[in-house]
Motif scaffolding. Sequence first.
Motif, PDB file in Angstrom:
ATOM      1  N   ALA A  35       0.849  -1.197   0.000  1.00 31.49           N
ATOM      2  CA  ALA A  35       0.000   0.000   0.000  1.00 31.49           C
ATOM      3  C   ALA A  35       0.880   1.240   0.000  1.00 31.49           C
ATOM      4  O   ALA A  35       1.786   1.372   0.827  1.00 31.49           O
ATOM      5  N   TYR A  36       0.599   2.138  -0.945  1.00 39.49           N
ATOM      6  CA  TYR A  36       1.405   3.350  -1.066  1.00 39.49           C
ATOM      7  C   TYR A  36       0.486   4.480  -1.523  1.00 39.49           C
ATOM      8  O   TYR A  36      -0.159   4.378  -2.575  1.00 39.49           O
ATOM      9  N   LYS A  37       0.437   5.533  -0.773  1.00 40.14           N
ATOM     10  CA  LYS A  37      -0.463   6.640  -1.038  1.00 40.14           C
ATOM     11  C   LYS A  37      -0.275   7.207  -2.451  1.00 40.14           C
ATOM     12  O   LYS A  37       0.831   7.520  -2.859  1.00 40.14           O
ATOM     13  N   GLY A  38      -1.385   7.302  -3.171  1.00 37.59           N
ATOM     14  CA  GLY A  38      -1.362   7.898  -4.496  1.00 37.59           C
ATOM     15  C   GLY A  38      -0.963   6.963  -5.606  1.00 37.59           C
ATOM     16  O   GLY A  38      -1.054   7.318  -6.780  1.00 37.59           O
ATOM     17  N   VAL A  39      -0.514   5.742  -5.256  1.00 37.00           N
ATOM     18  CA  VAL A  39      -0.115   4.777  -6.274  1.00 37.00           C
ATOM     19  C   VAL A  39      -1.147   3.669  -6.396  1.00 37.00           C
ATOM     20  O   VAL A  39      -1.652   3.374  -7.473  1.00 37.00           O
ATOM     21  N   ASN A  40      -1.476   3.035  -5.258  1.00 35.88           N
ATOM     22  CA  ASN A  40      -2.523   2.013  -5.292  1.00 35.88           C
ATOM     23  C   ASN A  40      -3.545   2.162  -4.177  1.00 35.88           C
ATOM     24  O   ASN A  40      -4.614   1.581  -4.245  1.00 35.88           O
ATOM     25  N   THR A  41      -3.239   2.950  -3.161  1.00 36.28           N
ATOM     26  CA  THR A  41      -4.197   3.145  -2.070  1.00 36.28           C
ATOM     27  C   THR A  41      -3.652   4.223  -1.142  1.00 36.28           C
ATOM     28  O   THR A  41      -2.542   4.714  -1.321  1.00 36.28           O
ATOM     29  N   ALA A  42      -4.442   4.586  -0.149  1.00 37.17           N
ATOM     30  CA  ALA A  42      -3.946   5.478   0.903  1.00 37.17           C
ATOM     31  C   ALA A  42      -3.012   4.693   1.815  1.00 37.17           C
ATOM     32  O   ALA A  42      -3.091   3.468   1.922  1.00 37.17           O
ATOM     33  N   SER A  43      -2.106   5.374   2.478  1.00 41.34           N
ATOM     34  CA  SER A  43      -1.149   4.713   3.360  1.00 41.34           C
ATOM     35  C   SER A  43      -0.954   5.564   4.609  1.00 41.34           C
ATOM     36  O   SER A  43      -0.559   6.717   4.526  1.00 41.34           O
ATOM     37  N   HIS A  44      -1.260   4.962   5.748  1.00 43.18           N
ATOM     38  CA  HIS A  44      -1.177   5.758   6.983  1.00 43.18           C
ATOM     39  C   HIS A  44      -0.504   5.006   8.139  1.00 43.18           C
ATOM     40  O   HIS A  44       0.182   5.603   8.948  1.00 43.18           O
ATOM     41  N   SER A  45      -0.691   3.680   8.222  1.00 43.17           N
ATOM     42  CA  SER A  45      -0.285   2.962   9.430  1.00 43.17           C
ATOM     43  C   SER A  45       1.218   2.716   9.484  1.00 43.17           C
ATOM     44  O   SER A  45       1.925   2.738   8.476  1.00 43.17           O
ATOM     45  N   GLU A  46       1.688   2.455  10.687  1.00 40.88           N
ATOM     46  CA  GLU A  46       3.099   2.144  10.902  1.00 40.88           C
ATOM     47  C   GLU A  46       3.469   0.843  10.186  1.00 40.88           C
ATOM     48  O   GLU A  46       4.559   0.715   9.623  1.00 40.88           O
ATOM     49  N   LYS A  47       2.545  -0.130  10.187  1.00 41.04           N
ATOM     50  CA  LYS A  47       2.785  -1.403   9.507  1.00 41.04           C
ATOM     51  C   LYS A  47       3.016  -1.177   8.017  1.00 41.04           C
ATOM     52  O   LYS A  47       3.921  -1.774   7.423  1.00 41.04           O
ATOM     53  N   GLN A  48       2.204  -0.309   7.421  1.00 42.33           N
ATOM     54  CA  GLN A  48       2.371  -0.036   5.995  1.00 42.33           C
ATOM     55  C   GLN A  48       3.707   0.638   5.705  1.00 42.33           C
ATOM     56  O   GLN A  48       4.361   0.325   4.704  1.00 42.33           O
ATOM     57  N   ARG A  49       4.130   1.531   6.584  1.00 41.69           N
ATOM     58  CA  ARG A  49       5.426   2.199   6.388  1.00 41.69           C
ATOM     59  C   ARG A  49       6.575   1.196   6.482  1.00 41.69           C
ATOM     60  O   ARG A  49       7.548   1.283   5.730  1.00 41.69           O
ATOM     61  N   ASP A  50       6.454   0.214   7.396  1.00 38.40           N
ATOM     62  CA  ASP A  50       7.473  -0.825   7.510  1.00 38.40           C
ATOM     63  C   ASP A  50       7.510  -1.681   6.239  1.00 38.40           C
ATOM     64  O   ASP A  50       8.589  -2.033   5.742  1.00 38.40           O
ATOM     65  N   GLU A  51       6.326  -2.010   5.711  1.00 38.53           N
ATOM     66  CA  GLU A  51       6.257  -2.801   4.478  1.00 38.53           C
ATOM     67  C   GLU A  51       6.885  -2.036   3.311  1.00 38.53           C
ATOM     68  O   GLU A  51       7.579  -2.633   2.476  1.00 38.53           O
ATOM     69  N   GLN A  52       6.660  -0.730   3.273  1.00 38.25           N
ATOM     70  CA  GLN A  52       7.248   0.080   2.203  1.00 38.25           C
ATOM     71  C   GLN A  52       8.778   0.094   2.309  1.00 38.25           C
ATOM     72  O   GLN A  52       9.480  -0.041   1.301  1.00 38.25           O
ATOM     73  N   THR A  53       9.285   0.258   3.515  1.00 40.47           N
ATOM     74  CA  THR A  53      10.737   0.282   3.719  1.00 40.47           C
ATOM     75  C   THR A  53      11.376  -1.020   3.243  1.00 40.47           C
ATOM     76  O   THR A  53      12.396  -1.017   2.546  1.00 40.47           O
ATOM     77  N   GLN A  54      10.764  -2.141   3.621  1.00 36.16           N
ATOM     78  CA  GLN A  54      11.279  -3.446   3.209  1.00 36.16           C
ATOM     79  C   GLN A  54      11.182  -3.618   1.695  1.00 36.16           C
ATOM     80  O   GLN A  54      12.101  -4.151   1.055  1.00 36.16           O
ATOM     81  N   PHE A  55      10.081  -3.156   1.118  1.00 43.11           N
ATOM     82  CA  PHE A  55       9.880  -3.279  -0.333  1.00 43.11           C
ATOM     83  C   PHE A  55      10.954  -2.514  -1.103  1.00 43.11           C
ATOM     84  O   PHE A  55      11.591  -3.061  -2.016  1.00 43.11           O
ATOM     85  N   PHE A  56      11.170  -1.258  -0.740  1.00 38.38           N
ATOM     86  CA  PHE A  56      12.159  -0.461  -1.472  1.00 38.38           C
ATOM     87  C   PHE A  56      13.571  -0.988  -1.276  1.00 38.38           C
ATOM     88  O   PHE A  56      14.404  -0.910  -2.179  1.00 38.38           O
ATOM     89  N   SER A  57      13.834  -1.567  -0.121  1.00 39.00           N
ATOM     90  CA  SER A  57      15.140  -2.177   0.105  1.00 39.00           C
ATOM     91  C   SER A  57      15.345  -3.349  -0.867  1.00 39.00           C
ATOM     92  O   SER A  57      16.421  -3.497  -1.460  1.00 39.00           O
ATOM     93  N   ARG A  58      14.304  -4.176  -1.037  1.00 32.75           N
ATOM     94  CA  ARG A  58      14.388  -5.305  -1.970  1.00 32.75           C
ATOM     95  C   ARG A  58      14.534  -4.823  -3.403  1.00 32.75           C
ATOM     96  O   ARG A  58      15.307  -5.373  -4.194  1.00 32.75           O
ATOM     97  N   MET A  59      13.776  -3.785  -3.769  1.00 28.24           N
ATOM     98  CA  MET A  59      13.810  -3.304  -5.144  1.00 28.24           C
ATOM     99  C   MET A  59      15.147  -2.633  -5.473  1.00 28.24           C
ATOM    100  O   MET A  59      15.655  -2.762  -6.576  1.00 28.24           O
TER     101      MET A  59
END
Length: 364
Positions: A80-104
């Motif tokens: 989940a990423y604000k403006g790309v596929n959905t709104a993003s607000h929670s701490e869990k979502q921010r952690d998922e984003q950090t891990q995702f960009f690290s992998r990419m």
Amino acid sequence: MKYHDGSCQATRVAGKLAGIKKIAVLQASTPGDFIFTLPALEVLRHTYPRAEIVLLGQSWQAAFLHGRPSPIDRVVIIPAYKGVNTASHSEKQRDEQTQFFSRMQAEHFDLALQMQNGDRDTNTFLLKLKARVTAGHSTPDGPQLDRCLSYTLFQHEILRWQEIVALVGAPKNGSTQPRLTVTATDLKESLQVVPEDTRPLVALHPANNDPRSRWPGHQFASVGEALVREGMRIAITGSEQETDISAQIARQMKASALDVAGKLTYAGLCGLFSRCRIVIANDAATQQLASCIGTATIGLYWCVNMLTRGPLNRQRHRPFISWQLSCPTCGHNQLYGNCGHLDSLLTDISSDQVLSSARELLKA
């Protein structure tokens, strides 16, 4: 979302890039929007035949493309990423984003293409991939990419994305017809819901996310009834969220019809539409899907949508355009903003016109 025309200040260079081994394509939007990128992705594949093309998208794309020939080698589902596929607000979502960009970033993309819009959120997302070269649209409020074009509103979506891949050396003379392969799995799913029959099959798709872009239900029912009298078998399609619309059409039809809304995946719809003589649909992803697999279509468009989403050929496709601009309730001109009323703007397309075209296509 509102977009503004604006000049892209980044270098508008073109030309094929050297040393491209891995390409990321950001396209995490709707099925209809994804289909419009297919001709551009085909040309991209021919331009960089040895590169791995990775689609950064959604779970439906991963399921739909699994086992299906396409320009895409691999699908990575983005969080989940604000403006790309959905709104993003929670701490869990921010952690998922950090891990995702690290992998990419560990993928070491040589090229990243933004094929969604070009605003602040999508371009910020793309830049976080840390690709060697970035390309896509840019709007004045967003960060700019290495190779970019200004985002303009009234451009056909197929041509829009072909211009983007041209920024990285893909030729502009590719096909403008999106193409998809129908698989045995597609056909199997469709046959489980709509068994074989001796009568020719016609699909009606009365749904659309915007009620203003829906042809009135009684018009669909009228065309369906007439085709049943002429020996056709009618299937009414839609998503799980659109079953009330399909059920209404089925009730309005005096002749029998199969209401299959919510019973087929996009893969199953591919199988069903490949068995149809015609698909009659509002401007929706399903109409684009039918066109991709070579089925004849009759599309029902509000004039503005026809400019950006209508079929670019007429050999097997017959679009009908409504030029109704004023809201039937308050008279507000819809070109200058949404008044909030949900009345159909397609009422000036007659069922007789649509039925005449259906008969023409059935004879072809």
